[in-house]
Design a protein around this motif. Structure first.
Motif, PDB file in Angstrom:
ATOM      1  N   GLY A  97      58.784  34.256  58.077  1.00  0.00           N
ATOM      2  CA  GLY A  97      58.222  33.589  56.915  1.00  0.00           C
ATOM      3  C   GLY A  97      58.506  34.397  55.668  1.00  0.00           C
ATOM      4  O   GLY A  97      59.294  35.354  55.682  1.00  0.00           O
ATOM      5  N   SER A  98      57.875  34.018  54.569  1.00  0.00           N
ATOM      6  CA  SER A  98      58.024  34.715  53.295  1.00  0.00           C
ATOM      7  C   SER A  98      56.662  34.782  52.626  1.00  0.00           C
ATOM      8  O   SER A  98      55.926  33.795  52.616  1.00  0.00           O
ATOM      9  N   TRP A  99      56.349  35.950  52.072  1.00  0.00           N
ATOM     10  CA  TRP A  99      55.040  36.150  51.459  1.00  0.00           C
ATOM     11  C   TRP A  99      55.198  36.738  50.064  1.00  0.00           C
ATOM     12  O   TRP A  99      55.884  37.747  49.877  1.00  0.00           O
ATOM     13  N   GLU A 100      54.570  36.100  49.091  1.00  0.00           N
ATOM     14  CA  GLU A 100      54.554  36.618  47.727  1.00  0.00           C
ATOM     15  C   GLU A 100      53.327  37.519  47.585  1.00  0.00           C
ATOM     16  O   GLU A 100      52.197  37.064  47.746  1.00  0.00           O
ATOM     17  N   SER A 101      53.562  38.779  47.286  1.00  0.00           N
ATOM     18  CA  SER A 101      52.463  39.744  47.167  1.00  0.00           C
ATOM     19  C   SER A 101      51.993  39.804  45.724  1.00  0.00           C
ATOM     20  O   SER A 101      52.682  40.361  44.866  1.00  0.00           O
ATOM     21  N   PRO A 102      50.822  39.246  45.411  1.00  0.00           N
ATOM     22  CA  PRO A 102      50.378  39.202  44.006  1.00  0.00           C
ATOM     23  C   PRO A 102      50.000  40.563  43.447  1.00  0.00           C
ATOM     24  O   PRO A 102      49.913  40.719  42.223  1.00  0.00           O
ATOM     25  N   TYR A 103      49.781  41.547  44.301  1.00  0.00           N
ATOM     26  CA  TYR A 103      49.411  42.867  43.813  1.00  0.00           C
ATOM     27  C   TYR A 103      50.546  43.538  43.045  1.00  0.00           C
ATOM     28  O   TYR A 103      50.321  44.256  42.080  1.00  0.00           O
ATOM     29  N   ASP A 104      51.795  43.324  43.520  1.00  0.00           N
ATOM     30  CA  ASP A 104      52.926  44.005  42.897  1.00  0.00           C
ATOM     31  C   ASP A 104      54.089  43.074  42.571  1.00  0.00           C
ATOM     32  O   ASP A 104      55.152  43.526  42.137  1.00  0.00           O
ATOM     33  N   GLY A 105      53.904  41.768  42.785  1.00  0.00           N
ATOM     34  CA  GLY A 105      54.926  40.809  42.424  1.00  0.00           C
ATOM     35  C   GLY A 105      56.160  40.818  43.304  1.00  0.00           C
ATOM     36  O   GLY A 105      57.199  40.277  42.922  1.00  0.00           O
ATOM     37  N   SER A 157      51.578  48.033  48.540  1.00  0.00           N
ATOM     38  CA  SER A 157      50.519  47.864  47.547  1.00  0.00           C
ATOM     39  C   SER A 157      49.144  48.060  48.165  1.00  0.00           C
ATOM     40  O   SER A 157      48.229  48.584  47.515  1.00  0.00           O
ATOM     41  N   ASN A 158      48.994  47.662  49.412  1.00  0.00           N
ATOM     42  CA  ASN A 158      47.711  47.851  50.086  1.00  0.00           C
ATOM     43  C   ASN A 158      47.431  49.334  50.306  1.00  0.00           C
ATOM     44  O   ASN A 158      46.287  49.785  50.164  1.00  0.00           O
ATOM     45  N   ARG A 159      48.468  50.097  50.633  1.00  0.00           N
ATOM     46  CA  ARG A 159      48.295  51.539  50.800  1.00  0.00           C
ATOM     47  C   ARG A 159      47.923  52.178  49.462  1.00  0.00           C
ATOM     48  O   ARG A 159      47.113  53.103  49.401  1.00  0.00           O
ATOM     49  N   SER A 160      48.525  51.681  48.386  1.00  0.00           N
ATOM     50  CA  SER A 160      48.222  52.213  47.054  1.00  0.00           C
ATOM     51  C   SER A 160      46.762  51.966  46.686  1.00  0.00           C
ATOM     52  O   SER A 160      46.095  52.834  46.125  1.00  0.00           O
ATOM     53  N   LYS A 161      46.259  50.795  47.016  1.00  0.00           N
ATOM     54  CA  LYS A 161      44.871  50.449  46.702  1.00  0.00           C
ATOM     55  C   LYS A 161      43.888  51.274  47.517  1.00  0.00           C
ATOM     56  O   LYS A 161      42.900  51.785  46.975  1.00  0.00           O
ATOM     57  N   GLY A 162      44.130  51.393  48.815  1.00  0.00           N
ATOM     58  CA  GLY A 162      43.203  52.120  49.669  1.00  0.00           C
ATOM     59  C   GLY A 162      41.815  51.507  49.622  1.00  0.00           C
ATOM     60  O   GLY A 162      41.662  50.289  49.732  1.00  0.00           O
ATOM     61  N   ASP A 163      40.800  52.339  49.420  1.00  0.00           N
ATOM     62  CA  ASP A 163      39.422  51.830  49.378  1.00  0.00           C
ATOM     63  C   ASP A 163      38.851  51.889  47.967  1.00  0.00           C
ATOM     64  O   ASP A 163      37.639  51.914  47.777  1.00  0.00           O
ATOM     65  N   GLN A 164      39.743  51.876  46.964  1.00  0.00           N
ATOM     66  CA  GLN A 164      39.297  52.024  45.579  1.00  0.00           C
ATOM     67  C   GLN A 164      38.782  50.719  44.991  1.00  0.00           C
ATOM     68  O   GLN A 164      39.260  49.637  45.327  1.00  0.00           O
TER      69      GLN A 164
END
Length: 209
Positions: A97-105, A157-164
């Motif tokens: 499939g294909s996924w657009e990640s809104p966190y980092d475009g 992007s999820n790793r960048s966010k972490g638990d912040q």
């Protein structure tokens, strides 16, 4: 006899008509229950502002996920919901499939490189009141498909966010409005607190709506 130009125009029209009849790629669905900006602001005003609790006793194991419902895990369900042209195999396994990640475009073309993010991270929820919950309630929170708590995003992007929280991490500017509305809705639905810096950041992000 028709001229080559006339025939070419007729062929183009026929191809366009045929294309209109064919199904296009599935549109990416949005997580459910995202409030409009005015509702989100009302919900933000209703949240309890309090200092965060500590992390004593926290473990991701206290938020069991991903659970299986209707033959698919919560992760599989969100991958199918948020993706385009998603193909599945046996046991609801997402194969492509294909996924657009809104966190980092970015666009992600492999399900193995997609993370299902908890909009309000589990550790953040713990610090905001979930440490007092029962394990079944924490399980419901970690697998919440009825509210805007789960979102398919790029693993990086999820790793960048972490638990912040939004005072310390925010997605790409184009997603600030929607992200704030989602975050506020989750905290309001689950009766979690916000701290002062978090509230100020959410208020600023709502200003972009």
């Amino acid at each position: 006899m028709r001229s080559p130009h006339t025939l070419r125009r007729a062929l183009v029209a026929a191809v366009a008509a045929l294309a209109a009849l064919l199904p296009g790629p599935a549109a990416q669905a949005a997580p459910p229950g995202i409030p409009d900006a005015d509702t989100a602001r009302t919900q933000l005003d209703a949240l309890t502002v309090a200092p965060q609790a500590g992390m004593s006793g926290y473990s991701r194991d206290k938020f069991p996920h991903w659970i299986t419902r209707n033959g698919c895990t919560t992760r599989q369900t969100v991958l199918k919901r948020d993706g385009t042209d998603v193909a599945t195999g046996a046991n609801c396994r997402v194969e492509s499939g294909s996924w657009e990640s809104p966190y980092d475009g970015t666009t992600v073309a492999s399900p193995s490189k997609v993370d299902i993010d908890h909009i309000v991270p589990l550790a953040e929820a713990w610090r905001s009141g979930a440490g007092e919950w029962t394990t079944p309630r924490r399980q419901d929170f970690a697998n919440d498909l009825d509210h805007p708590q789960l979102l398919a995003v790029s693993a990086s992007s999820n790793r960048s966010k972490g638990d912040q929280d939004p005072a310390d991490w925010q997605p790409a500017a184009a997603f600030h409005c929607e992200y704030a509305r989602m975050w506020i809705s989750v905290k309001h639905t689950w009766e979690l607190t916000v701290d002062e810096d978090e509230r100020a950041a959410l208020d600023e992000m709502l200003g972009t709506c």
